[in-house]
Design an enzyme around this catalytic site. Sequence first.
Site, PDB file in Angstrom:
ATOM      1  N   ALA A   1      61.360  67.570  -9.520  1.00 57.67           N
ATOM      2  CA  ALA A   1      61.603  66.780 -11.202  1.00 57.67           C
ATOM      3  C   ALA A   1      60.613  68.162 -11.920  1.00 57.67           C
ATOM      4  O   ALA A   1      59.788  68.026 -12.777  1.00 57.67           O
ATOM      5  CB  ALA A   1      61.459  66.143 -12.329  1.00 57.67           C
TER       6      ALA A   1
ATOM      7  N   HIS B   1      78.589  65.478   3.023  1.00 54.78           N
ATOM      8  CA  HIS B   1      78.868  66.086   1.711  1.00 54.78           C
ATOM      9  C   HIS B   1      80.205  65.147   0.954  1.00 54.78           C
ATOM     10  O   HIS B   1      81.220  66.111   1.842  1.00 54.78           O
ATOM     11  CB  HIS B   1      78.436  67.921   1.736  1.00 54.78           C
ATOM     12  CG  HIS B   1      78.719  68.432   0.018  1.00 54.78           C
ATOM     13  ND1 HIS B   1      79.268  68.034  -0.850  1.00 54.78           N
ATOM     14  CD2 HIS B   1      77.788  68.705   0.071  1.00 54.78           C
ATOM     15  CE1 HIS B   1      79.346  69.041  -1.424  1.00 54.78           C
ATOM     16  NE2 HIS B   1      78.335  69.507  -1.321  1.00 54.78           N
TER      17      HIS B   1
ATOM     18  N   THR C   1      81.137  75.462   3.668  1.00 56.02           N
ATOM     19  CA  THR C   1      80.538  76.687   3.213  1.00 56.02           C
ATOM     20  C   THR C   1      78.742  77.290   4.170  1.00 56.02           C
ATOM     21  O   THR C   1      78.545  77.204   3.244  1.00 56.02           O
ATOM     22  CB  THR C   1      80.191  76.903   1.509  1.00 56.02           C
ATOM     23  OG1 THR C   1      79.650  75.079   1.258  1.00 56.02           O
ATOM     24  CG2 THR C   1      81.296  76.296   0.836  1.00 56.02           C
TER      25      THR C   1
ATOM     26  N   ASP D   1      67.758  64.821  -4.285  1.00 56.57           N
ATOM     27  CA  ASP D   1      67.971  65.657  -5.513  1.00 56.57           C
ATOM     28  C   ASP D   1      67.948  64.068  -6.982  1.00 56.57           C
ATOM     29  O   ASP D   1      67.864  63.165  -6.763  1.00 56.57           O
ATOM     30  CB  ASP D   1      69.479  65.940  -5.518  1.00 56.57           C
ATOM     31  CG  ASP D   1      69.753  67.455  -5.115  1.00 56.57           C
ATOM     32  OD1 ASP D   1      69.193  67.805  -4.348  1.00 56.57           O
ATOM     33  OD2 ASP D   1      70.892  67.675  -5.414  1.00 56.57           O
ATOM     34  N   VAL D   2      67.470  65.001  -7.958  1.00 60.61           N
ATOM     35  CA  VAL D   2      67.097  64.160  -8.687  1.00 60.61           C
ATOM     36  C   VAL D   2      68.308  64.041 -10.028  1.00 60.61           C
ATOM     37  O   VAL D   2      68.432  62.258 -10.882  1.00 60.61           O
ATOM     38  CB  VAL D   2      65.379  64.319  -9.672  1.00 60.61           C
ATOM     39  CG1 VAL D   2      66.109  65.615 -10.733  1.00 60.61           C
ATOM     40  CG2 VAL D   2      65.291  63.619 -10.203  1.00 60.61           C
ATOM     41  N   ASP D   3      68.955  64.845 -10.140  1.00 63.03           N
ATOM     42  CA  ASP D   3      70.005  64.644 -11.302  1.00 63.03           C
ATOM     43  C   ASP D   3      71.235  63.602 -10.685  1.00 63.03           C
ATOM     44  O   ASP D   3      72.504  64.183 -10.195  1.00 63.03           O
ATOM     45  CB  ASP D   3      70.622  66.107 -11.410  1.00 63.03           C
ATOM     46  CG  ASP D   3      71.122  66.740  -9.889  1.00 63.03           C
ATOM     47  OD1 ASP D   3      70.717  66.626  -8.668  1.00 63.03           O
ATOM     48  OD2 ASP D   3      72.307  67.858  -9.919  1.00 63.03           O
TER      49      ASP D   3
ATOM     50  N   GLU E   1      70.714  74.116   1.479  1.00 67.20           N
ATOM     51  CA  GLU E   1      71.204  73.265   2.374  1.00 67.20           C
ATOM     52  C   GLU E   1      72.219  74.018   3.986  1.00 67.20           C
ATOM     53  O   GLU E   1      72.490  73.636   4.694  1.00 67.20           O
ATOM     54  CB  GLU E   1      72.704  73.294   0.996  1.00 67.20           C
ATOM     55  CG  GLU E   1      73.514  71.807   1.519  1.00 67.20           C
ATOM     56  CD  GLU E   1      74.675  71.704   0.158  1.00 67.20           C
ATOM     57  OE1 GLU E   1      74.416  70.232  -0.188  1.00 67.20           O
ATOM     58  OE2 GLU E   1      75.560  72.356   0.056  1.00 67.20           O
TER      59      GLU E   1
ATOM     60  N   TYR F   1      64.460  70.148 -15.219  1.00 64.59           N
ATOM     61  CA  TYR F   1      64.920  68.584 -14.757  1.00 64.59           C
ATOM     62  C   TYR F   1      64.112  67.501 -14.609  1.00 64.59           C
ATOM     63  O   TYR F   1      64.512  66.227 -14.031  1.00 64.59           O
ATOM     64  CB  TYR F   1      64.936  69.030 -13.091  1.00 64.59           C
ATOM     65  CG  TYR F   1      66.211  69.686 -13.035  1.00 64.59           C
ATOM     66  CD1 TYR F   1      67.451  70.454 -13.704  1.00 64.59           C
ATOM     67  CD2 TYR F   1      67.251  68.947 -11.273  1.00 64.59           C
ATOM     68  CE1 TYR F   1      67.890  71.372 -13.013  1.00 64.59           C
ATOM     69  CE2 TYR F   1      68.699  70.048 -11.703  1.00 64.59           C
ATOM     70  CZ  TYR F   1      69.214  70.689 -12.187  1.00 64.59           C
ATOM     71  OH  TYR F   1      69.634  71.369 -11.553  1.00 64.59           O
TER      72      TYR F   1
HETATM   73  C1  2GW Z   1      68.012  74.333  -9.659  1.00 60.12           C
HETATM   74  C2  2GW Z   1      70.054  75.106  -9.876  1.00 60.12           C
HETATM   75  C3  2GW Z   1      69.616  76.094 -11.152  1.00 60.12           C
HETATM   76  C4  2GW Z   1      68.929  75.633 -12.011  1.00 60.12           C
HETATM   77  C5  2GW Z   1      67.781  74.908 -12.039  1.00 60.12           C
HETATM   78  C6  2GW Z   1      67.514  73.752 -10.554  1.00 60.12           C
HETATM   79  C7  2GW Z   1      66.508  72.921 -10.879  1.00 60.12           C
HETATM   80  C8  2GW Z   1      66.473  71.963 -10.076  1.00 60.12           C
HETATM   81  C9  2GW Z   1      65.081  73.506 -11.888  1.00 60.12           C
HETATM   82  O1  2GW Z   1      65.642  73.452 -12.358  1.00 60.12           O
HETATM   83  N1  2GW Z   1      64.455  72.218 -11.143  1.00 60.12           N
HETATM   84  C10 2GW Z   1      64.751  70.787  -9.930  1.00 60.12           C
HETATM   85  O2  2GW Z   1      63.868  70.072  -9.841  1.00 60.12           O
HETATM   86  N2  2GW Z   1      65.302  71.271  -9.140  1.00 60.12           N
HETATM   87  C11 2GW Z   1      65.250  69.889  -8.070  1.00 60.12           C
HETATM   88  O3  2GW Z   1      66.471  70.683  -7.249  1.00 60.12           O
HETATM   89  C12 2GW Z   1      66.278  69.095  -8.399  1.00 60.12           C
HETATM   90  O4  2GW Z   1      65.184  67.952  -7.962  1.00 60.12           O
HETATM   91  C13 2GW Z   1      67.502  69.335  -8.037  1.00 60.12           C
HETATM   92  O5  2GW Z   1      68.384  67.965  -8.187  1.00 60.12           O
HETATM   93  C14 2GW Z   1      67.021  69.840  -7.328  1.00 60.12           C
HETATM   94  C15 2GW Z   1      68.680  70.867  -6.254  1.00 60.12           C
HETATM   95  O6  2GW Z   1      69.201  71.602  -7.951  1.00 60.12           O
HETATM   96  P1  2GW Z   1      70.790  70.878  -8.206  1.00 60.12           P
HETATM   97  O7  2GW Z   1      70.498  69.338  -8.400  1.00 60.12           O
HETATM   98  O8  2GW Z   1      70.285  71.672  -9.777  1.00 60.12           O
HETATM   99  O9  2GW Z   1      71.811  71.336  -6.896  1.00 60.12           O
HETATM  100  P2  2GW Z   1      72.954  70.668  -6.545  1.00 60.12           P
HETATM  101  O10 2GW Z   1      73.179  69.373  -7.338  1.00 60.12           O
HETATM  102  O11 2GW Z   1      73.984  72.219  -6.708  1.00 60.12           O
HETATM  103  O12 2GW Z   1      72.526  71.097  -5.427  1.00 60.12           O
HETATM  104  C16 2GW Z   1      72.801  71.340  -4.179  1.00 60.12           C
HETATM  105  O13 2GW Z   1      72.798  72.727  -3.579  1.00 60.12           O
HETATM  106  C17 2GW Z   1      71.317  72.877  -4.018  1.00 60.12           C
HETATM  107  C18 2GW Z   1      71.430  74.031  -3.117  1.00 60.12           C
HETATM  108  O14 2GW Z   1      71.932  75.327  -3.878  1.00 60.12           O
HETATM  109  C19 2GW Z   1      70.246  72.208  -2.901  1.00 60.12           C
HETATM  110  O15 2GW Z   1      70.608  71.697  -1.147  1.00 60.12           O
HETATM  111  C20 2GW Z   1      70.671  70.439  -3.025  1.00 60.12           C
HETATM  112  O16 2GW Z   1      69.990  69.934  -2.460  1.00 60.12           O
HETATM  113  C21 2GW Z   1      72.205  70.336  -2.905  1.00 60.12           C
HETATM  114  O17 2GW Z   1      72.049  68.948  -3.804  1.00 60.12           O
HETATM  115 MN    MN Z   2      71.831  68.175  -7.401  1.00 62.78          MN
END
Ligand code: 2GW
Ligand code: MN
Length: 299
Positions: free
Chosen positions: A66, A179, A191, A157-159, A249, A70
């Site tokens: 987090a 996925h 991808t 992931d946290v979201d 990923e 986030y």
């Molecule tokens: C990430 C992208 C853009 C802006 C901010 C962040 C961000 C991510 C952040 O500012 N702070 C943070 O704590 N994170 C952490 O990284 C958080 O735990 C989040 O759930 C994780 C992955 O980012 P997320 O959830 O925005 O990306 P998704 O949902 O598109 O995730 C997939 O792709 C990612 C690679 O680009 C990762 O592989 C991820 O595990 C995938 O689920």
């Molecule tokens: Mn995510």
Amino acid sequence: SPDNVNVIKLKRMVYPKSETLKPPRTNVLSVSPWLAPIVWEGNFNIDILNELFRQENVRIGLTVFAIKKYIRFLKTFIETAEKFFMVGYPVNYYIFTDLVGNVTNFNMTVGPRKQLIFLEVPSYERWEDVTMRRMQMIRDFTKQRFASEVDYLVCLDVDMIFQDHVGVEILSDVFGTLHPAFFVKGRDKFTYERRPESQAYIPEDEGDFYYAGGYFGGKVEEVYKLTNHCHHAMLTDKANNIEAIWHDESYLNNYFLYYKKPTKILSPEYLWNERDGTAFYLRKIRFIALHKNMDEVRT
Ligand code: 2GW
Ligand code: MN
């Protein structure tokens, strides 16, 4: 006798017999070609699994990041985990954050044998680094403390929010998750990283599944190997001025294909996304992405 002191008899259990010619799930793949089970609702009996894992006195660590904005996802993540994640088992929630100072007023209590543990980590400027560096940070804490505190790690992931049961049926030496956007698609649609110069490269005629970066885990030692490998692959790419298309990923997919095939695979019940709609073969949606105000959170 002293020769079998480590053998503990299972308690008496009464349950329906498995029918060899009537598999419980017929419209989904339940096993990979290397004989790793694919976990779908209907193909496991949680009572049997609980009996087996309770005997092991299994302790579970959940890692979640987090960082920066986030942090706002953390409260509902933990609240819903308390309702659905490993209910009845000891769980350490390892929360990696750059805002440890701010979380002293993070008013949350967790149940018995559950612990919130805040780990202070650097925040990277580029979001690509925020997500990719998770591999390095998980690796570092694996040797430092996870190995002595828990048996399995689940890295998420946290979201996201939990909305249905997630229990010991997911645990195995090393597990990955299908996925939700790709499990019905052909390899050509995956991808994967397609540039041969990258450490994450996978050609069009290879690949088992497209695994999600936001849900993997296993025994602590296996998660160490996985995160260490992915981190080194990323560093090699960085030295060569290349970054894999989907960051952590992409490296994870390369690892699961060429280095260590998962010993268990979670169906998309375990990681769903509203934009993927729903489907008749999905009996449960256990963990689902939140996509509210994404653009605002990401800037
Ligand atoms: C990430 C992208 C853009 C802006 C901010 C962040 C961000 C991510 C952040 O500012 N702070 C943070 O704590 N994170 C952490 O990284 C958080 O735990 C989040 O759930 C994780 C992955 O980012 P997320 O959830 O925005 O990306 P998704 O949902 O598109 O995730 C997939 O792709 C990612 C690679 O680009 C990762 O592989 C991820 O595990 C995938 O689920
Ligand atoms: Mn995510």
